[in-house]
Design a protein around this motif. Structure first.
Motif, short mmCIF file in Angstrom:
data_model
loop_
_atom_site.label_atom_id
_atom_site.label_comp_id
_atom_site.label_asym_id
_atom_site.label_seq_id
_atom_site.Cartn_x
_atom_site.Cartn_y
_atom_site.Cartn_z
N THR A 24 8.92 -2.80 -1.00
CA THR A 24 8.09 -1.85 -1.75
C THR A 24 8.07 -2.22 -3.23
N HIS A 25 6.90 -2.16 -3.82
CA HIS A 25 6.71 -2.48 -5.23
C HIS A 25 5.81 -1.42 -5.87
N THR A 26 6.04 -1.18 -7.16
CA THR A 26 5.14 -0.33 -7.93
C THR A 26 4.14 -1.22 -8.63
N VAL A 27 2.87 -1.11 -8.25
CA VAL A 27 1.83 -1.96 -8.86
C VAL A 27 1.02 -1.13 -9.84
N LYS A 28 0.59 -1.78 -10.92
CA LYS A 28 -0.27 -1.13 -11.91
C LYS A 28 -1.13 -2.20 -12.56
N GLY A 29 -2.09 -1.77 -13.34
CA GLY A 29 -2.93 -2.71 -14.07
C GLY A 29 -3.58 -3.73 -13.18
N GLU A 30 -3.56 -4.99 -13.62
CA GLU A 30 -4.23 -6.06 -12.88
C GLU A 30 -3.61 -6.27 -11.50
N CYS A 59 3.63 -1.53 -0.14
CA CYS A 59 4.65 -2.22 0.64
C CYS A 59 4.06 -3.35 1.46
N VAL A 60 4.76 -4.49 1.51
CA VAL A 60 4.41 -5.60 2.40
C VAL A 60 5.63 -5.97 3.22
N LYS A 61 5.40 -6.35 4.48
CA LYS A 61 6.51 -6.67 5.38
C LYS A 61 7.04 -8.09 5.16
N GLN A 62 6.18 -8.96 4.61
CA GLN A 62 6.60 -10.33 4.33
C GLN A 62 6.18 -10.68 2.89
N ASN A 63 6.79 -11.72 2.33
CA ASN A 63 6.33 -12.20 1.03
C ASN A 63 4.86 -12.55 1.11
#
Length: 496
Positions: free
Chosen positions: A202-208, A176-180
């Protein structure tokens, strides 16, 4: 008959796959540097905590690493330890703590020998991430072991390509980040450039993209901000693995095992799938609310504003909590969750063995080892403790004029004194309520020598210096593994 054949074929296939996974693992020497920190003594139940050094290497020694790492000019150079974390699993397996040591922390790097080439590197004083290039992961282990006074049982190392494989195998981790955020080269500012680009939320990050998150530094303000982001990622990953029941799902477990064994280098004493699985299941048993993420309390290095030093007040408390196996979460004080303390002798000094010197005639040297990186010891510590020993029957205890720096209080006795020497040293430890693990033989010791470490800055009873469960200093940037609301602030120039 058919059933028997199927069973044999299945067993053979399982055995071959197990051998395949073992073959994937790359192994190395546990320690390749000089260190005087000794293994922890088991508690009354025969249990010991486990501390593992987690290393993230910035190596560009493969085409995949070069493609992911950014700095192509560095291809082929020895890797540096971009990430150093101590993962501590309590002796009762109810609590876990992770302490990040910032890569720019200046410390004494001991003499190390590269186990691959045999090359010897002299001792030096430099930032800790340089240790990896001066003798491999075993040199980083020795460096952090000396810095903290914490015995480190094992190391595990992963490079850029390995992070990507592991993230893909897990299926993604929520961050999660509060700002772009867009971590990109920015004129006139620190050279951001991991490439991470996310909108607020909130984002789901994977890989690179997972690697970009873990490498992002300037968008989160500093290397300390990057450590916080890494803690957020790890806490989220722990929750994700538990929620998916990976260890109870053979299909998911096989995929994770394949990626893990391809991605990890480990110290040789845990260099098998069976041992790694055992460690993983022990960690899996710790509830997220008893997993605590922290960063080494630190101050700016007066020699270089870009470097850090351990905070002389708060860092020793964190190291003491690790050494004494004190839970970082306050639930350690609750019913059924109390840690089993290290075996600490109590009462008055034990009588010396028959035929040896009585306590009154036992020569003891007391050294003030409380000097920090600034070289300033706590005044009068050796004199105070020598006086306490004299008052407790050790009439031949004397303070030394020597001043040194040591994290953990220790008592050494001449190795050639054998069992009698150990019994005498234990009697000294007993009188001061020092743990049994503080007593060690030394081939260089001429007599019993007590060195008072930074973990014992005041008082004449060591137990008074042992921190309480949950008393992690606020300067350690605590994040609980159960905190699913944590979100990173983005430094304004890297917002979009």
């Amino acid at each position: 008959m058919t059933t028997s054949v199927v069973v044999v074929v299945a067993a053979t296939a399982a055995w071959m796959y197990y051998q395949h996974l073992n073959h994937n693992l790359r192994k190395g020497q546990r320690s390749s540097g000089r260190t005087t920190v000794h293994q922890v003594t088991p508690d009354a139940a025969g249990r010991t905590p486990v501390t593992i050094l987690l290393i993230g290497s910035d190596s560009r020694n493969s085409a995949d690493d070069v493609a992911l790492g950014g700095a192509h000019d560095d291809a082929g150079r020895p890797g540096l330890a971009d990430v150093e974390m101590l993962l501590h699993l309590s002796a009762d397996r109810r609590h876990a703590a992770i302490v990040s040591v910032p890569r720019d922390t200046r410390a004494d790097i001991p003499e190390c020998t590269d186990p691959k080439t045999g090359r010897k590197y002299p001792a030096t004083n430099d930032i800790v991430n340089e240790s990896l290039a001066r003798g491999g992961p075993g040199c980083t282990l020795a460096t952090l072991q000396n810095l903290t006074g914490v015995y480190i049982d094992h190391w595990m190392m992963v490079d850029f390509a390995g992070v990507v494989r592991m993230a893909d195998a897990i299926g993604g981790v929520d961050v999660c980040v509060k700002q772009n955020v867009w971590d990109r080269p920015t004129p006139g500012l620190p050279r951001g450039g991991s490439g991470l680009k996310l909108t607020a939320g909130t984002h789901t990050v994977k890989g690179e993209q997972a690697l970009q998150w873990l490498r992002t530094r300037d968008s989160f303000g500093s290397d300390l901000g990057r450590a916080q982001a890494q803690h957020l990622y790890l806490a989220s990953m722990v929750r994700e693995l538990r929620s998916r029941g990976v260890f109870g799902d053979p299909a998911q477990l096989m995929g994770l095992a394949e990626s893990a064994t391809q991605s990890l280098q480990v110290s040789e004493e845990i260099g098998s799938v069976a041992k790694l699985y055992d460690l993983a299941t022990q960690l899996q048993s710790v509830p997220p609310d008893r997993v605590t993420m922290t960063t080494m309390p630190n101050i700016a290095d007066p020699q270089d504003d870009n470097h850090l030093l351990p905070d002389p007040k708060d860092a020793p408390k964190v190291w003491a909590m690790l050494r004494d196996d004190v839970p970082f979460d306050a639930s350690g004080n609750g019913p059924g969750a109390s840690p089993t303390p290290r075996p600490t002798p109590s009462g008055t000094a034990s009588p010396a063995p028959s035929g040896t010197a009585s306590p009154a005639r036992l020569p003891i040297t007391v050294v003030n080892g409380t000097a920090g990186d600034d070289g300033q010891p706590v005044p009068g510590r050796a004199t105070d403790i020598a006086g306490a020993l004299t008052g407790r029957g050790f009439a031949d205890a004397a303070a030394s004029d020597t001043v040194t720096s040591r994290q953990a209080t220790a008592i050494v006795y001449p190795a050639d004194a054998g069992d009698q020497g150990r019994a005498q040293a234990l009697a000294v430890a007993n009188s001061l309520h020092l743990p049994v693990g503080s007593v060690q033989p030394s081939a260089d010791a001429g007599q019993i020598t007590l060195t008072i470490g930074a973990d014992w800055p005041s008082g004449t009873d060591y137990t008074s210096a042992v921190p309480a469960a949950g008393s992690v200093p606020s300067s350690a940037d605590v994040l609980r593994g159960s905190d699913d609301k944590a979100c990173m602030d983005v430094y304004q120039p890297y917002q979009w």
